[in-house]
Design a protein around this motif. Structure first.
Motif, mmCIF file in Angstrom:
data_model
loop_
_atom_site.group_PDB
_atom_site.id
_atom_site.type_symbol
_atom_site.label_atom_id
_atom_site.label_comp_id
_atom_site.label_asym_id
_atom_site.label_seq_id
_atom_site.Cartn_x
_atom_site.Cartn_y
_atom_site.Cartn_z
ATOM 1 N N MET A 174 0.840 -1.198 0.000
ATOM 2 C CA MET A 174 0.000 0.000 0.000
ATOM 3 C C MET A 174 0.876 1.251 0.000
ATOM 4 N N PHE A 175 1.977 1.205 0.761
ATOM 5 C CA PHE A 175 2.905 2.337 0.766
ATOM 6 C C PHE A 175 3.585 2.483 -0.599
ATOM 7 N N THR A 176 3.929 1.358 -1.221
ATOM 8 C CA THR A 176 4.535 1.386 -2.551
ATOM 9 C C THR A 176 3.587 2.017 -3.566
ATOM 10 N N LEU A 177 2.307 1.674 -3.484
ATOM 11 C CA LEU A 177 1.319 2.255 -4.390
ATOM 12 C C LEU A 177 1.166 3.756 -4.148
ATOM 13 N N PHE A 178 1.317 4.163 -2.886
ATOM 14 C CA PHE A 178 1.284 5.593 -2.596
ATOM 15 C C PHE A 178 2.495 6.287 -3.205
ATOM 16 N N ARG A 179 3.650 5.616 -3.174
ATOM 17 C CA ARG A 179 4.847 6.154 -3.832
ATOM 18 C C ARG A 179 4.609 6.306 -5.330
ATOM 19 N N VAL A 180 3.986 5.302 -5.936
ATOM 20 C CA VAL A 180 3.671 5.371 -7.364
ATOM 21 C C VAL A 180 2.758 6.558 -7.641
ATOM 22 N N LEU A 181 1.787 6.769 -6.743
ATOM 23 C CA LEU A 181 0.854 7.889 -6.881
ATOM 24 C C LEU A 181 1.585 9.226 -6.903
ATOM 25 N N THR A 182 2.624 9.373 -6.081
ATOM 26 C CA THR A 182 3.385 10.623 -6.021
ATOM 27 C C THR A 182 4.383 10.750 -7.163
ATOM 28 N N GLY A 183 4.584 9.645 -7.904
ATOM 29 C CA GLY A 183 5.524 9.666 -9.020
ATOM 30 C C GLY A 183 6.962 9.412 -8.617
ATOM 31 N N GLU A 184 7.194 8.981 -7.371
ATOM 32 C CA GLU A 184 8.565 8.786 -6.886
ATOM 33 C C GLU A 184 9.088 7.396 -7.245
ATOM 34 N N ASP A 185 10.048 7.337 -8.138
ATOM 35 C CA ASP A 185 10.798 6.118 -8.460
ATOM 36 C C ASP A 185 9.922 4.944 -8.878
ATOM 37 N N TRP A 186 8.696 5.202 -9.346
ATOM 38 C CA TRP A 186 7.852 4.058 -9.679
ATOM 39 C C TRP A 186 8.344 3.321 -10.916
ATOM 40 N N THR A 187 9.045 4.019 -11.805
ATOM 41 C CA THR A 187 9.617 3.327 -12.968
ATOM 42 C C THR A 187 10.751 2.399 -12.534
ATOM 43 N N ASP A 188 11.507 2.795 -11.487
ATOM 44 C CA ASP A 188 12.563 1.916 -10.964
ATOM 45 C C ASP A 188 11.962 0.632 -10.402
ATOM 46 N N ILE A 189 10.831 0.770 -9.702
ATOM 47 C CA ILE A 189 10.146 -0.409 -9.162
ATOM 48 C C ILE A 189 9.733 -1.338 -10.302
ATOM 49 N N ARG A 190 9.221 -0.748 -11.376
ATOM 50 C CA ARG A 190 8.786 -1.543 -12.538
ATOM 51 C C ARG A 190 9.966 -2.257 -13.185
ATOM 52 N N TYR A 191 11.097 -1.544 -13.363
ATOM 53 C CA TYR A 191 12.273 -2.161 -13.991
ATOM 54 C C TYR A 191 12.838 -3.288 -13.117
ATOM 55 N N ASN A 192 12.835 -3.088 -11.801
ATOM 56 C CA ASN A 192 13.321 -4.133 -10.898
ATOM 57 C C ASN A 192 12.456 -5.386 -10.994
ATOM 58 N N LEU A 193 11.142 -5.188 -11.053
ATOM 59 C CA LEU A 193 10.240 -6.337 -11.163
ATOM 60 C C LEU A 193 10.415 -7.039 -12.508
ATOM 61 N N THR A 194 10.686 -6.275 -13.552
ATOM 62 C CA THR A 194 10.937 -6.875 -14.867
ATOM 63 C C THR A 194 12.172 -7.768 -14.820
ATOM 64 N N LYS A 195 13.206 -7.286 -14.139
ATOM 65 C CA LYS A 195 14.424 -8.082 -13.971
ATOM 66 C C LYS A 195 14.141 -9.346 -13.165
ATOM 67 N N ALA A 196 13.307 -9.215 -12.117
ATOM 68 C CA ALA A 196 12.937 -10.384 -11.302
ATOM 69 C C ALA A 196 12.166 -11.391 -12.136
ATOM 70 N N SER A 197 11.326 -10.896 -13.039
ATOM 71 C CA SER A 197 10.568 -11.786 -13.923
ATOM 72 C C SER A 197 11.503 -12.512 -14.885
ATOM 73 N N GLU A 198 12.507 -11.807 -15.409
ATOM 74 C CA GLU A 198 13.465 -12.423 -16.334
ATOM 75 C C GLU A 198 14.252 -13.542 -15.658
ATOM 76 N N LYS A 199 14.519 -13.370 -14.359
ATOM 77 C CA LYS A 199 15.288 -14.363 -13.619
ATOM 78 C C LYS A 199 14.412 -15.472 -13.042
ATOM 79 N N GLY A 200 13.116 -15.387 -13.284
ATOM 80 C CA GLY A 200 12.214 -16.436 -12.819
ATOM 81 C C GLY A 200 11.864 -16.361 -11.349
ATOM 82 N N LEU A 201 12.113 -15.181 -10.707
ATOM 83 C CA LEU A 201 11.798 -15.045 -9.277
ATOM 84 C C LEU A 201 10.314 -14.766 -9.055
#
Length: 274
Positions: A195-222
């Motif tokens: 919920m706090f992460t979604l609030f960060r996304v709402l404010t526009g703070e580093d939400w693209t970094d969160i997305r890129y990190n998750l993309t990397k986690a998906s590539e590694k099968g995590l």
């Protein structure tokens, strides 16, 4: 006596004088966070005396006690001055003294009554509280829904529960795509953090970094979701929260602002006709 007090209260010079005292008082509150002197203490004491005299004059100008306390600004003034009159020597614990000092800082809010325009804005916010509450409920429903989806889809696996090969992959991922900041936990590790992460996304703070990190986690099968699901989830939440929910909030305030302004104009017109 009441007539004299009414004339004083209605005089523009009295209002301007009180505004000047409030400005000096608030300015010195800020200065006191750096240092204090006997002169500052004396000026603050004089300002407090003036505020007490103001309350007495306004109370005397009112027809009854009930009339005086019908005005929310009078209740506010009375409460702030009453807090300032409480001596710190009455309290033993440091926590109580700190609380008292924090409450006294609310004297700055007396600036809200410094002009009619500011009082109108406060009236708008007061009128909007009901709409704001239901907007917040509406916002929380969507926040809760997206948080549950986020935890379900994007939570990283517990290292202790993984086989050695997966543990090595997880460590590589943490090294390649650290959280921002590094000391922060998994953004989707649990419901409250999500919920706090979604609030960060709402404010526009580093939400693209969160997305890129998750993309990397998906590539590694995590995590299981592919990159397009990760992108769709974050973009959809950003659109809903920023362009829909926040605009509903702003719209409710603007609507009440228009209503208050119309009432204010009608009131002024009646006073002019009388």
């Amino acid at each position: 006596m009441r007539k004299i007090c009414k004339n004083i209260v209605e005089a523009k010079s009295f209002e301007y004088f009180i505004i000047i005292v409030i400005l000096v008082n608030c300015g010195l509150i800020g200065v006191e966070t750096y240092f204090t002197t006997s002169l500052i203490n004396t000026i603050q004491f004089i300002a407090l005396i003036i505020f007490i005299i103001e309350i007495v004059i306004r109370y005397t100008a009112s027809n009854t006690t009930l009339d005086y306390f019908k005005d929310a600004w009078n209740i506010f003034d009375f409460s702030i001055v009453a807090i300032c009159l409480v001596p710190e020597s009455w309290f033993v614990s440091a926590g109580a003294i700190t609380t008292l000092r924090v409450l006294r800082v609310f004297r700055v809010l007396r600036l809200l009554k410094a002009s009619e325009e500011i009082r109108l804005i406060v009236a708008v916010l007061g009128r909007s509280l009901n709409a704001l509450f239901y907007n917040m409920v509406f916002f929380f429903i969507f926040l809760y829904l997206f948080a549950i989806i986020g935890v379900t889809l994007f939570k990283l696996p517990d290292q202790s529960m993984l086989p050695l090969v997966k543990q090595q992959i997880l460590l590589e991922y943490i090294s390649e795509a650290p959280n921002a900041p590094v000391i922060s936990p998994d953004p989707y590790g649990n419901l409250t953090e999500t919920m706090f992460t979604l609030f960060r996304v709402l404010t526009g703070e580093d939400w693209t970094d969160i997305r890129y990190n998750l993309t990397k986690a998906s590539e590694k099968g995590l995590i299981q979701p592919p990159s397009w699901v990760i992108t769709f989830y974050h973009v959809l939440w950003y659109i809903i929260s920023v362009f829909l929910l926040l605009n509903l909030l702003v719209g409710a305030i603007l609507n009440n602002y228009q209503i208050i302004m119309n009432e204010f104009k009608q009131k002024k017109l009646k006073q002019k006709n009388n």
